[in-house]
Design an enzyme around this catalytic site. Structure first.
Site, PDB file in Angstrom:
ATOM      1  N   TYR A 197       0.816  -1.223   0.000  1.00  0.00           N
ATOM      2  CA  TYR A 197       0.000   0.000   0.000  1.00  0.00           C
ATOM      3  C   TYR A 197       0.845   1.267   0.000  1.00  0.00           C
ATOM      4  CZ  TYR A 197      -4.140  -2.801   0.176  1.00  0.00           C
ATOM      5  OH  TYR A 197      -5.136  -3.685  -0.173  1.00  0.00           O
ATOM      6  N   ARG A 235       1.220   1.891  -3.558  1.00  0.00           N
ATOM      7  CA  ARG A 235      -0.027   2.419  -4.131  1.00  0.00           C
ATOM      8  C   ARG A 235      -0.149   3.919  -3.814  1.00  0.00           C
ATOM      9  NH1 ARG A 235       0.778  -1.808  -5.268  1.00  0.00           N
ATOM     10  NH2 ARG A 235       1.369  -0.615  -7.077  1.00  0.00           N
ATOM     11  N   GLN A 281     -14.820   2.520  -6.599  1.00  0.00           N
ATOM     12  CA  GLN A 281     -14.122   1.420  -5.916  1.00  0.00           C
ATOM     13  C   GLN A 281     -12.648   1.783  -5.751  1.00  0.00           C
ATOM     14  OE1 GLN A 281     -15.538  -2.581  -7.798  1.00  0.00           O
ATOM     15  NE2 GLN A 281     -16.158  -0.963  -9.194  1.00  0.00           N
ATOM     16  N   ASN A 282     -12.263   2.916  -6.324  1.00  0.00           N
ATOM     17  CA  ASN A 282     -10.841   3.292  -6.310  1.00  0.00           C
ATOM     18  C   ASN A 282     -10.458   3.937  -4.986  1.00  0.00           C
ATOM     19  OD1 ASN A 282     -10.952   2.391  -8.884  1.00  0.00           O
ATOM     20  ND2 ASN A 282     -11.008   4.417  -9.835  1.00  0.00           N
ATOM     21  N   ASP A 284      -7.854   5.931  -4.839  1.00  0.00           N
ATOM     22  CA  ASP A 284      -7.169   7.199  -5.117  1.00  0.00           C
ATOM     23  C   ASP A 284      -8.124   8.370  -4.906  1.00  0.00           C
ATOM     24  OD1 ASP A 284      -8.580   8.024  -7.622  1.00  0.00           O
ATOM     25  OD2 ASP A 284      -7.679   6.214  -8.464  1.00  0.00           O
ATOM     26  N   HIS A 300     -14.220   1.307  -1.247  1.00  0.00           N
ATOM     27  CA  HIS A 300     -13.102   0.475  -0.792  1.00  0.00           C
ATOM     28  C   HIS A 300     -12.049   1.268  -0.026  1.00  0.00           C
ATOM     29  CE1 HIS A 300     -14.224  -2.692  -4.076  1.00  0.00           C
ATOM     30  NE2 HIS A 300     -15.048  -2.694  -3.050  1.00  0.00           N
ATOM     31  N   GLY A 324     -15.118   1.486 -16.321  1.00  0.00           N
ATOM     32  CA  GLY A 324     -13.845   0.843 -15.987  1.00  0.00           C
ATOM     33  C   GLY A 324     -13.855  -0.088 -14.803  1.00  0.00           C
ATOM     34  N   THR A 325     -14.854  -0.948 -14.729  1.00  0.00           N
ATOM     35  CA  THR A 325     -14.822  -1.983 -13.685  1.00  0.00           C
ATOM     36  C   THR A 325     -15.169  -3.335 -14.289  1.00  0.00           C
ATOM     37  OG1 THR A 325     -15.814  -2.793 -11.624  1.00  0.00           O
ATOM     38  CG2 THR A 325     -17.175  -1.304 -12.947  1.00  0.00           C
ATOM     39  N   SER A 326     -14.474  -4.376 -13.852  1.00  0.00           N
ATOM     40  CA  SER A 326     -14.737  -5.717 -14.384  1.00  0.00           C
ATOM     41  C   SER A 326     -15.980  -6.323 -13.742  1.00  0.00           C
ATOM     42  CB  SER A 326     -13.533  -6.625 -14.129  1.00  0.00           C
ATOM     43  OG  SER A 326     -13.290  -6.725 -12.738  1.00  0.00           O
TER      44      SER A 326
HETATM   45  N1  APR Z   1     -10.743   3.200 -19.429  1.00  0.00           N
HETATM   46  C1  APR Z   1     -11.852   2.523 -18.991  1.00  0.00           C
HETATM   47  N2  APR Z   1     -11.824   1.244 -18.599  1.00  0.00           N
HETATM   48  C2  APR Z   1     -10.641   0.605 -18.638  1.00  0.00           C
HETATM   49  C3  APR Z   1      -9.455   1.229 -19.058  1.00  0.00           C
HETATM   50  C4  APR Z   1      -9.532   2.589 -19.474  1.00  0.00           C
HETATM   51  N3  APR Z   1      -8.459   3.265 -19.908  1.00  0.00           N
HETATM   52  N4  APR Z   1      -8.445   0.329 -18.961  1.00  0.00           N
HETATM   53  C5  APR Z   1      -8.983  -0.806 -18.485  1.00  0.00           C
HETATM   54  N5  APR Z   1     -10.311  -0.651 -18.281  1.00  0.00           N
HETATM   55  C6  APR Z   1     -11.294  -1.610 -17.743  1.00  0.00           C
HETATM   56  C7  APR Z   1     -11.000  -3.057 -18.005  1.00  0.00           C
HETATM   57  O1  APR Z   1     -11.473  -3.450 -19.294  1.00  0.00           O
HETATM   58  C8  APR Z   1     -11.756  -3.732 -16.857  1.00  0.00           C
HETATM   59  O2  APR Z   1     -13.115  -3.974 -17.214  1.00  0.00           O
HETATM   60  O3  APR Z   1     -11.270  -1.477 -16.341  1.00  0.00           O
HETATM   61  C9  APR Z   1     -11.693  -2.692 -15.747  1.00  0.00           C
HETATM   62  C10 APR Z   1     -10.713  -3.006 -14.627  1.00  0.00           C
HETATM   63  O4  APR Z   1     -11.151  -4.107 -13.885  1.00  0.00           O
HETATM   64  P1  APR Z   1     -10.406  -4.542 -12.533  1.00  0.00           P
HETATM   65  O5  APR Z   1      -8.942  -4.504 -12.745  1.00  0.00           O
HETATM   66  O6  APR Z   1     -11.014  -5.810 -12.090  1.00  0.00           O
HETATM   67  O7  APR Z   1     -10.749  -3.337 -11.517  1.00  0.00           O
HETATM   68  P2  APR Z   1     -12.035  -3.133 -10.617  1.00  0.00           P
HETATM   69  O8  APR Z   1     -13.264  -3.674 -11.273  1.00  0.00           O
HETATM   70  O9  APR Z   1     -12.041  -1.715 -10.198  1.00  0.00           O
HETATM   71  O10 APR Z   1     -11.688  -4.038  -9.354  1.00  0.00           O
HETATM   72  C11 APR Z   1     -12.577  -4.049  -8.270  1.00  0.00           C
HETATM   73  O11 APR Z   1     -11.011  -5.347  -7.045  1.00  0.00           O
HETATM   74  O12 APR Z   1      -8.977  -5.982  -6.145  1.00  0.00           O
HETATM   75  C12 APR Z   1     -10.053  -5.203  -6.021  1.00  0.00           C
HETATM   76  O13 APR Z   1     -10.264  -3.610  -4.398  1.00  0.00           O
HETATM   77  C13 APR Z   1      -9.864  -3.747  -5.733  1.00  0.00           C
HETATM   78  O14 APR Z   1     -11.492  -1.983  -6.054  1.00  0.00           O
HETATM   79  C14 APR Z   1     -10.849  -3.084  -6.670  1.00  0.00           C
HETATM   80  C15 APR Z   1     -11.824  -4.192  -6.986  1.00  0.00           C
END
Ligand code: APR
Length: 232
Positions: free
Chosen positions: A57, A60, A90-91, A93, A108, A173-175
């Site tokens: 961290y 980070r 969820q970020n 930052d 988070h 931008g979240t999976s």
């Molecule tokens: N712009 C938009 N989306 C993007 C970009 C970009 N430039 N680059 C990547 N992505 C997308 C990817 O396609 C993916 O769908 O961002 C997503 C990132 O997914 P993860 O890495 O799984 O991040 P997130 O969903 O925020 O993770 C959730 O997991 O480990 C934990 O606590 C951590 O808050 C986090 C949580």
């Protein structure tokens, strides 16, 4: 008489800050390729090897301090001129805040804060490395103010209410792989406009009525925001 502004709720994930230089977690080259969740992001990891957790961290935090908001963060600020915008991120930052967004909910936690391990209400602004031996005013070790896997997410209830109240819902931008945050999509009312900005959008049956902008946050969000402001 002033018209009431429509409520826009925005759920952001690591992709939101990718173009600010902060690595995502699950993309190729993402953080979880180089680190094990079990070793750095759980209460058990903290018990077993707090130094490793602090090192992770601390890096980070250093990265966040070097990063700047991108055009996506800035576009969400512009949206406030015509809409009541609440961001649920969820970020960990502070890039939404530094861009100028006024309502940001951190699901988070926040890396620029440290928290007492004795009384979780004791929070401290923290912009340098956190070390073993850095203590709160009660004398207990400080930990990063982040939510680890297997820990409750205290802001979930508030976040669910904000999603349920939305007139428009935007996901960026979240999976959508991490719960309970990913479950927030089910709190949205069924017939509202929904948008998803992501170059590689996740798959989910819920996303059938979502309008995809298959672009990065810094390219897709300014376009979406312009479109929404023109529609006003
Ligand atoms: N712009 C938009 N989306 C993007 C970009 C970009 N430039 N680059 C990547 N992505 C997308 C990817 O396609 C993916 O769908 O961002 C997503 C990132 O997914 P993860 O890495 O799984 O991040 P997130 O969903 O925020 O993770 C959730 O997991 O480990 C934990 O606590 C951590 O808050 C986090 C949580």
């Amino acid at each position: 008489m002033q018209r009431q502004k429509k409520k826009v709720t925005v759920l952001t994930g690591a992709g939101m800050s990718a173009e600010s230089g902060l690595r995502t977690f699950r993309d190729a080259g993402g953080l979880w390729e180089n680190y094990s969740i079990e070793e750095v992001a759980t209460p058990m990891a903290w018990q077993r090897n707090p130094q490793l957790v602090l090192d992770f961290y601390n890096q980070r935090r250093r990265d966040v301090l070097k990063a700047q908001p991108n055009e996506g963060h800035k576009a969400l600020v512009r949206l406030e001129s015509a809409y009541e915008v609440t961001i649920i991120t969820q970020n960990i930052d502070d890039l939404h805040e530094r861009a100028g967004s006024s309502r940001v909910i951190h699901l988070h936690g926040e890396i620029l804060k440290a928290r007492s391990t004795k009384d979780e209400r004791l929070l401290y602004e923290w912009t340098t490395d956190l070390h073993i031996g850095d203590c709160c005013e009660l004398g207990s070790q400080l930990r990063p103010h982040v939510v680890w896997f297997y820990e409750p997410v205290p802001m979930m209830e508030v976040a669910e209410r904000v999603v349920a109240a939305a007139d428009i819902f935007i996901i960026v931008g979240t999976s959508l792989q991490v719960y309970p945050a990913a479950g927030l999509i089910y709190a949205a009312r069924p017939n509202i406009p929904k948008y998803l900005v992501d170059p590689m959008p996740p798959e989910s049956p819920w996303l059938h009525d979502v309008q995809f902008l298959q672009e990065t946050a810094s390219r897709g969000l300014p376009k979406l925001v312009d479109q929404m402001l023109n529609a006003q």
